[in-house]
Design a protein around this motif. Sequence first.
Motif, PDB file in Angstrom:
ATOM      1  N   ASN A  54      51.786  52.021  91.171  1.00 43.17           N
ATOM      2  CA  ASN A  54      51.617  51.391  89.852  1.00 43.17           C
ATOM      3  C   ASN A  54      52.498  52.496  89.400  1.00 43.17           C
ATOM      4  OD1 ASN A  54      50.392  48.864  89.583  1.00 43.17           O
ATOM      5  ND2 ASN A  54      49.013  49.531  91.400  1.00 43.17           N
ATOM      6  N   ARG A  55      53.467  52.920  89.720  1.00 45.43           N
ATOM      7  CA  ARG A  55      54.049  53.680  88.267  1.00 45.43           C
ATOM      8  C   ARG A  55      55.094  53.616  87.527  1.00 45.43           C
ATOM      9  NH1 ARG A  55      58.642  56.615  88.064  1.00 45.43           N
ATOM     10  NH2 ARG A  55      58.936  59.349  87.438  1.00 45.43           N
ATOM     11  N   LYS A  56      55.771  52.190  88.363  1.00 46.69           N
ATOM     12  CA  LYS A  56      56.403  51.614  87.357  1.00 46.69           C
ATOM     13  C   LYS A  56      56.010  50.254  86.772  1.00 46.69           C
ATOM     14  CE  LYS A  56      60.150  49.471  86.447  1.00 46.69           C
ATOM     15  NZ  LYS A  56      60.908  49.249  84.971  1.00 46.69           N
ATOM     16  N   VAL A  57      54.508  50.152  86.202  1.00 48.07           N
ATOM     17  CA  VAL A  57      53.901  49.747  85.271  1.00 48.07           C
ATOM     18  C   VAL A  57      53.449  50.615  84.480  1.00 48.07           C
ATOM     19  CG1 VAL A  57      51.359  48.515  84.460  1.00 48.07           C
ATOM     20  CG2 VAL A  57      52.573  47.609  87.429  1.00 48.07           C
ATOM     21  N   LEU A  58      52.554  51.574  84.582  1.00 49.93           N
ATOM     22  CA  LEU A  58      52.834  52.935  83.867  1.00 49.93           C
ATOM     23  C   LEU A  58      53.784  53.157  82.969  1.00 49.93           C
ATOM     24  CD1 LEU A  58      51.045  55.011  82.590  1.00 49.93           C
ATOM     25  CD2 LEU A  58      51.714  56.654  84.385  1.00 49.93           C
ATOM     26  N   GLU A  59      55.332  53.141  83.319  1.00 54.76           N
ATOM     27  CA  GLU A  59      56.343  53.496  82.491  1.00 54.76           C
ATOM     28  C   GLU A  59      56.860  52.531  82.400  1.00 54.76           C
ATOM     29  OE1 GLU A  59      60.780  54.478  83.840  1.00 54.76           O
ATOM     30  OE2 GLU A  59      59.249  54.097  85.861  1.00 54.76           O
ATOM     31  N   SER A  64      57.441  50.523  76.718  1.00 64.54           N
ATOM     32  CA  SER A  64      56.723  49.603  75.157  1.00 64.54           C
ATOM     33  C   SER A  64      55.989  49.761  74.137  1.00 64.54           C
ATOM     34  CB  SER A  64      55.809  48.516  76.144  1.00 64.54           C
ATOM     35  OG  SER A  64      55.479  47.559  74.869  1.00 64.54           O
ATOM     36  N   GLU A  65      55.116  50.316  74.615  1.00 62.22           N
ATOM     37  CA  GLU A  65      54.156  51.165  73.845  1.00 62.22           C
ATOM     38  C   GLU A  65      55.365  52.477  72.181  1.00 62.22           C
ATOM     39  OE1 GLU A  65      50.269  52.455  73.734  1.00 62.22           O
ATOM     40  OE2 GLU A  65      49.630  50.643  74.897  1.00 62.22           O
ATOM     41  N   ARG A  66      55.855  52.978  73.198  1.00 61.69           N
ATOM     42  CA  ARG A  66      57.079  54.081  71.999  1.00 61.69           C
ATOM     43  C   ARG A  66      57.777  53.078  71.154  1.00 61.69           C
ATOM     44  NH1 ARG A  66      57.416  58.684  76.539  1.00 61.69           N
ATOM     45  NH2 ARG A  66      55.947  59.701  76.196  1.00 61.69           N
ATOM     46  N   HIS A  67      58.888  52.267  72.240  1.00 63.88           N
ATOM     47  CA  HIS A  67      59.222  51.122  71.326  1.00 63.88           C
ATOM     48  C   HIS A  67      58.021  50.561  70.448  1.00 63.88           C
ATOM     49  CE1 HIS A  67      62.084  48.617  70.388  1.00 63.88           C
ATOM     50  NE2 HIS A  67      62.135  47.301  70.508  1.00 63.88           N
ATOM     51  N   ARG A  72      60.712  48.909  62.963  1.00 66.09           N
ATOM     52  CA  ARG A  72      59.835  48.778  62.218  1.00 66.09           C
ATOM     53  C   ARG A  72      59.059  47.715  61.972  1.00 66.09           C
ATOM     54  NH1 ARG A  72      64.185  45.119  59.285  1.00 66.09           N
ATOM     55  NH2 ARG A  72      64.856  43.590  60.915  1.00 66.09           N
ATOM     56  N   TRP A  73      58.862  46.747  63.315  1.00 71.73           N
ATOM     57  CA  TRP A  73      57.279  45.822  62.995  1.00 71.73           C
ATOM     58  C   TRP A  73      56.741  45.976  63.753  1.00 71.73           C
ATOM     59  CZ3 TRP A  73      60.120  42.023  61.005  1.00 71.73           C
ATOM     60  CH2 TRP A  73      61.059  41.663  61.176  1.00 71.73           C
ATOM     61  N   ARG A  74      56.293  48.001  63.661  1.00 68.59           N
ATOM     62  CA  ARG A  74      54.939  48.112  64.055  1.00 68.59           C
ATOM     63  C   ARG A  74      53.936  47.688  63.584  1.00 68.59           C
ATOM     64  NH1 ARG A  74      54.713  54.363  63.750  1.00 68.59           N
ATOM     65  NH2 ARG A  74      53.103  54.289  62.401  1.00 68.59           N
ATOM     66  N   ARG A  75      53.648  47.612  62.229  1.00 67.17           N
ATOM     67  CA  ARG A  75      52.807  47.155  61.863  1.00 67.17           C
ATOM     68  C   ARG A  75      52.336  45.440  62.045  1.00 67.17           C
ATOM     69  NH1 ARG A  75      54.998  50.371  56.415  1.00 67.17           N
ATOM     70  NH2 ARG A  75      56.623  49.388  57.827  1.00 67.17           N
ATOM     71  N   LEU A  76      53.526  44.884  62.491  1.00 64.86           N
ATOM     72  CA  LEU A  76      53.287  43.212  62.628  1.00 64.86           C
ATOM     73  C   LEU A  76      52.914  43.274  64.332  1.00 64.86           C
ATOM     74  CD1 LEU A  76      56.149  41.894  60.522  1.00 64.86           C
ATOM     75  CD2 LEU A  76      54.256  42.356  59.704  1.00 64.86           C
TER      76      LEU A  76
END
Length: 194
Positions: A54-59, A64-67, A72-76
């Motif tokens: 599951n290393r790829k799932v974690l990666e 995704s979360e860092r993106h 700029r769409w973070r709040r939405l």
Amino acid sequence: GLVDEEIVFIDVDENVNPAEFFSKHPQAIFQSFEYAAARALPLSSSLEKAVIINRKVLEDGIASERHIMQSRWRRLRRQPILLPALNRSFGNILRSSNNIASVVWQMHRLGLLGLYMPAEFSKAGAVFADRGLYRFTVDMHTMIALNRLEGLADSAEPALEKARKMYRDFRHNPEEILRLRLALFLHDTGKALS
């Protein structure tokens, strides 16, 4: 979040497939290491295999979360869930009053530190820092330094008695040991950029 008992059950319950569990709950990978550090034990071979699968799932989850956090769409969009859970678990690993060297070494060997830590640390394995003091890559130097720091608590060397007592006291102060171990982790990350 997952509690300690759930981490134990995914390793011992024959009806639970650890790889399947981690695929649905990637934060449980770090929580497993947190649990191991709290008990001064390495992950079992079955959990280690589930981590590898599951290393790829974690990666992908981290990327995704860092993106999202940089967007700029973070709040939405949805708020990060995985990274705060990983931060909490890694912080608790570093706060442990136990010797964490074997657990952190296992995380590094499985490639988890390179996924989680800043990009400088993931690049550190390629940098051979032979500048007189170093004979290892930056990441290996860091792992060896952590191992030596952790070994200080059990050292029988008379010349290290004062340092041993000081380090043992540090280990029982969660915030102090967190700062010391984090400083050790990050002390040479800049070398990977040069």
